[in-house]
Design an enzyme around this catalytic site. Structure first.
Site, short mmCIF file in Angstrom:
data_model
loop_
_atom_site.label_atom_id
_atom_site.label_comp_id
_atom_site.label_asym_id
_atom_site.label_seq_id
_atom_site.Cartn_x
_atom_site.Cartn_y
_atom_site.Cartn_z
N GLY A 361 1.22 -5.03 -35.47
CA GLY A 361 0.54 -4.72 -34.22
C GLY A 361 1.10 -5.56 -33.09
O GLY A 361 2.11 -6.26 -33.23
N HIS A 362 0.43 -5.46 -31.93
CA HIS A 362 0.88 -6.17 -30.75
C HIS A 362 -0.29 -6.91 -30.12
O HIS A 362 -1.37 -6.34 -29.96
CB HIS A 362 1.50 -5.19 -29.73
CG HIS A 362 2.63 -4.40 -30.28
ND1 HIS A 362 3.92 -4.87 -30.33
CD2 HIS A 362 2.67 -3.17 -30.85
CE1 HIS A 362 4.71 -3.97 -30.88
NE2 HIS A 362 3.97 -2.90 -31.21
N GLY A 363 -0.06 -8.17 -29.77
CA GLY A 363 -1.09 -8.99 -29.16
C GLY A 363 -0.86 -9.17 -27.68
O GLY A 363 -0.03 -8.50 -27.07
N ALA A 364 -1.61 -10.10 -27.08
CA ALA A 364 -1.52 -10.30 -25.64
C ALA A 364 -0.12 -10.72 -25.22
O ALA A 364 0.38 -10.29 -24.18
CB ALA A 364 -2.54 -11.35 -25.22
N PHE A 365 0.53 -11.56 -26.02
CA PHE A 365 1.84 -12.08 -25.63
C PHE A 365 2.89 -11.93 -26.72
O PHE A 365 3.96 -12.51 -26.62
CB PHE A 365 1.74 -13.55 -25.23
CG PHE A 365 0.94 -13.77 -23.99
CD1 PHE A 365 1.45 -13.47 -22.74
CD2 PHE A 365 -0.35 -14.26 -24.07
CE1 PHE A 365 0.70 -13.67 -21.59
CE2 PHE A 365 -1.11 -14.45 -22.93
CZ PHE A 365 -0.59 -14.16 -21.69
N GLY A 366 2.61 -11.19 -27.76
CA GLY A 366 3.60 -11.12 -28.82
C GLY A 366 3.40 -9.96 -29.77
O GLY A 366 2.38 -9.28 -29.76
N LYS A 383 3.38 -14.08 -35.65
CA LYS A 383 3.30 -13.65 -34.26
C LYS A 383 4.51 -14.18 -33.50
O LYS A 383 4.73 -15.39 -33.44
CB LYS A 383 2.00 -14.14 -33.62
CG LYS A 383 1.68 -13.47 -32.30
CD LYS A 383 0.27 -13.82 -31.86
CE LYS A 383 -0.10 -13.06 -30.59
NZ LYS A 383 -1.46 -13.41 -30.16
N ASP A 478 -10.81 -12.31 -24.72
CA ASP A 478 -10.26 -11.04 -25.21
C ASP A 478 -10.97 -10.61 -26.50
O ASP A 478 -10.33 -10.23 -27.49
CB ASP A 478 -8.76 -11.17 -25.45
CG ASP A 478 -8.04 -9.81 -25.46
OD1 ASP A 478 -8.66 -8.82 -25.01
OD2 ASP A 478 -6.89 -9.74 -25.91
#
Length: 683
Positions: A361-366, A383, A478
């Site tokens: 998946g994709h997080g806020a910054f990575g 991450k 978040d």
């Protein structure tokens, strides 16, 4: 033998005696699929049938290349270890099952029998299998429909263990992990089974077995499965396999072979010179030559040691410089003492060079990758900063500096970090049951109400810890279902602290640009950019309603009934039905009424209280925990959603008094038009 020849020898010897692969190297071209077996788009191996069509079917799936299990001159067969993650799902649990098995077979073409035979019997081949049987068949002497067994050329197992004794239910639909290890020297076979990705201390099955009676020189490895008039589906989500001839095995006694770099053909090593010969050539005897060679080798070794020492000192100095740089850009000394510093090489190997197939998946910054650590075999979530600018790095630095100092059972455990080659990497424990949003919207089996209640209590507990129990208050900023992970026991683990901020308990927040996901953002945060613990409370309220209703906070309203302009707002919808006296109608229909009405009503009222448009009227997370535990009464929530407009003085008062508890309901709100943006993260 020259060093070059010896190197080629090692390469050749390893190639012919060892096999190693995992799902990242498996494709349709490296798999042989028989019967109903097929590989899905998301790289999942499905063995039997279609979920909506009851059938009696059988299937096999093999690694396409044969595996060497016997060596000439070696009495012991190859040792092997395999790890696989699988699940058994059934749209109609009352229908008759079947099962699946890890299989080593001499025949990669013939399909075995369906029904309760697991696709094994009737093929006429030599085979060894570890079966996971979901059907009790008296004809096969099965002990029950939930066992693991060892099969040798017969579906009647030589040894069986009841999986219920360790709390494993094959038909649960949950991901189940299995480890099978065989030592060719000691002839000991062991099997471990767990919901967790951590291998249990004790195997559920251990036995002495002489596989040399079954294993031919080459065999095929894979899986087999069958059904009997059932909608049962067997899937394998991950598989890795390694075979090797143990270094303790005695080598062939006569000749050693190596690969000649010029001819690329196997050549016999030259016979050793007799030690008592002293024939001279060009004024030098062979003994003298040997002494000279020995002296040269010794001198070379000494120089090599000095060089290695210099390199070691240089590397240590470089690491100290890197650590100094690491601290200077935002980390305190406590971060350096965190669980473990991984090397970039370790993580690159674990993630298969950050393969796209490993993206979770994709997080806020990575971007988050699935990784398997070679040294321990542990599965982790890595991450990786996907932003090259200062903003991405500062987000990672913030996440590491915050999460590295936190300790709570409902946080995603941080395993370590890496700062090397310009990369910043965070290594987290892998959560076997994925994210809460996937459990709500993508799972074949609806998430039970008991799990949902436990998850909400866990998130409330960790938020109370962040807001009130840490030395410095932590505002997550978040909170959403895609950032709430689920471990093997479906306990909530809050992750992704890329937007989180530390704040002293008696300080007011600074204004920033509002960040997060629309639908979870508090209205005052969107207007002012000032995040407080009450903005986290609002986000938690949106999560509560989402979990209870099975609907996202913001989504398209295809019917045009619950929203304005084609957008449906979950909070508005729940409040409207609360106003009509029909609050329980918002409960997720997939639950089919399998919940206690009083509990559902309490949870929904807690969600509305946390979603109050006025931050001063929202409860603290400590109060929320007490409400969910039944230790405090849920406040009276007005039938009509309060409305108000935000003035500068009101917002300042709200910020100054953001620590106050929920004592009375004030009928104030804001009218705002939310737009949706969905984000995903696996950590």
């Amino acid at each position: 033998m020259s060093l070059l020849s010896f190197t080629f020898f090692l390469t050749f010897f390893t190639t012919v005696t060892a096999t190693q692969f995992d799902f990242d190297t498996l494709t349709l071209t490296t798999l042989k699929l028989i019967g109903d077996a097929h590989l899905t788009k998301n790289n999942t191996l499905t063995l039997t049938g279609h979920a909506t069509v009851p059938s009696s079917a059988a299937a096999r799936a093999f690694y396409s290349q044969p595996v060497t299990f016997r060596q000439p001159g070696n009495p012991s067969p190859a040792s092997f270890t395999t790890f696989f993650s699988f699940s058994v799902t059934n749209l109609n649990p009352s229908s008759i099952g079947g099962g699946l098995a890890f299989l080593i077979s001499s025949d990669d073409n013939t399909l075995g029998d369906p029904n309760g035979a697991l696709g094994l019997a009737g093929a006429g081949d030599n085979f060894f299998a570890v079966e996971f049987d979901t059907l009790m068949d008296v004809g096969f002497n099965d002990i029950n429909g939930n066992h693991v067994g060892i099969d040798e050329n017969s579906v009647v197992s030589d040894k069986v263990s009841d999986l219920g004794t360790i709390g494993i239910d094959l038909k649960s639909g949950d991901a189940i992990n299995a480890w099978v290890e065989f030592n060719g020297i000691t002839k000991v076979l062991q099997v471990w089974v767990s919901y967790s990705n951590v291998k249990p201390k004790d195997p559920i099955l251990k036995t002495d077995i002489d596989l040399g009676r079954i294993l031919n020189e080459i065999m095929y490895v894979g899986f087999s499965g069958s059904t009997q008039g059932s909608t049962e589906v067997h899937t394998v989500q991950w598989w890795s396999f390694t075979s090797t001839f143990d270094s303790l095995s005695p080598p062939p006694p006569t000749v050693t072979t190596f690969m000649n770099p010029t001819t690329t053909t196997a050549t016999s090593a030259p016979p050793p010179e007799e030690s008592d010969k002293s024939t001279c050539h060009s004024g030098l005897c062979k003994k003298g030559v040997g002494a000279v060679v020995a002296g040269v080798v010794t001198a070379a070794a000494f120089v090599l040691v000095l060089f290695a020492g210099a390199v070691l000192i240089w590397v240590k100095k470089l690491k100290r410089v890197k650590r100094f740089e690491f601290v200077s850009i935002g980390f305190g000394s406590e971060v350096i003492k965190m669980p473990k510093e991984f090397s970039f090489k370790e993580i690159k190997l674990a993630t298969k060079c950050f393969s796209d197939n490993r993206i979770l998946g994709h997080g806020a910054f990575g971007t988050v990758y699935k990784g398997i650590l070679k040294e321990s075999g542990d599965i982790v979530a890595v991450k990786r900063c996907s932003h090259s600018g200062d903003q991405g790095k500062s987000g990672f630095l913030s996440e590491l500096s915050i999460i590295g100092t936190l300790r709570h059972r409902n946080l995603v455990p941080l395993q370590g970090w890496c700062h090397e080659k310009g990369e910043i990497l965070l290594v987290y424990e892998f959560m076997i049951n994925g994210s809460l949003d996937k459990a709500l919207y993508e799972a074949r089996i609806p998430l039970p109400w008991c799990h949902r209640r436990k998850i909400l209590l866990g998130v409330a507990s960790v938020l109370a810890y962040l807001h009130h129990e840490c030395e410095n208050k932590v505002i997550h900023r978040d909170i959403k279902t895609s950032n709430i992970m689920l471990d093997e026991g479906f306990n909530a683990r809050l992750g992704d602290f890329g937007l989180a901020r530390k704040m002293e308990h008696d300080k007011s927040p600074d204004a920033t640009v509002a960040a997060g996901t629309m639908g979870y953002l508090a209205p005052e945060y969107v207007l002012t950019g000032r995040a407080t613990e009450k903005t986290d409370v609002f986000s938690f309220g949106a999560v509560v309603l989402e979990v209870a209703c099975g609907r996202r906070p913001i989504e398209k309203d295809v019917c045009g009934v619950h929203g304005v302009g084609g957008i449906s707002n979950l909070v508005e919808w729940v409040w409207s039905l609360h106003n009509e006296g029909n609050l329980l109608m918002v409960a997720d229909p997939r639950l089919e009424g399998e919940f206690e009405e009083g509990e559902m009503r309490k949870v929904l009222l807690v969600g509305l209280a946390c979603s109050h448009p006025d931050s001063m009227a929202r409860p603290t997370m400590r109060s929320v925990v007490q409400m969910l535990l039944g230790e405090a009464e849920v406040p009276i929530v007005p039938r009509t959603k309060p409305s108000t407009s935000y003035s500068t003085s009101h917002l300042l008062t709200s910020l100054q008094d953001s620590e106050s508890d929920f004592n009375a309901v004030i009928t104030i709100s804001t009218s705002s038009s939310d737009n949706s943006f969905s984000g995903r993260d696996m950590v």
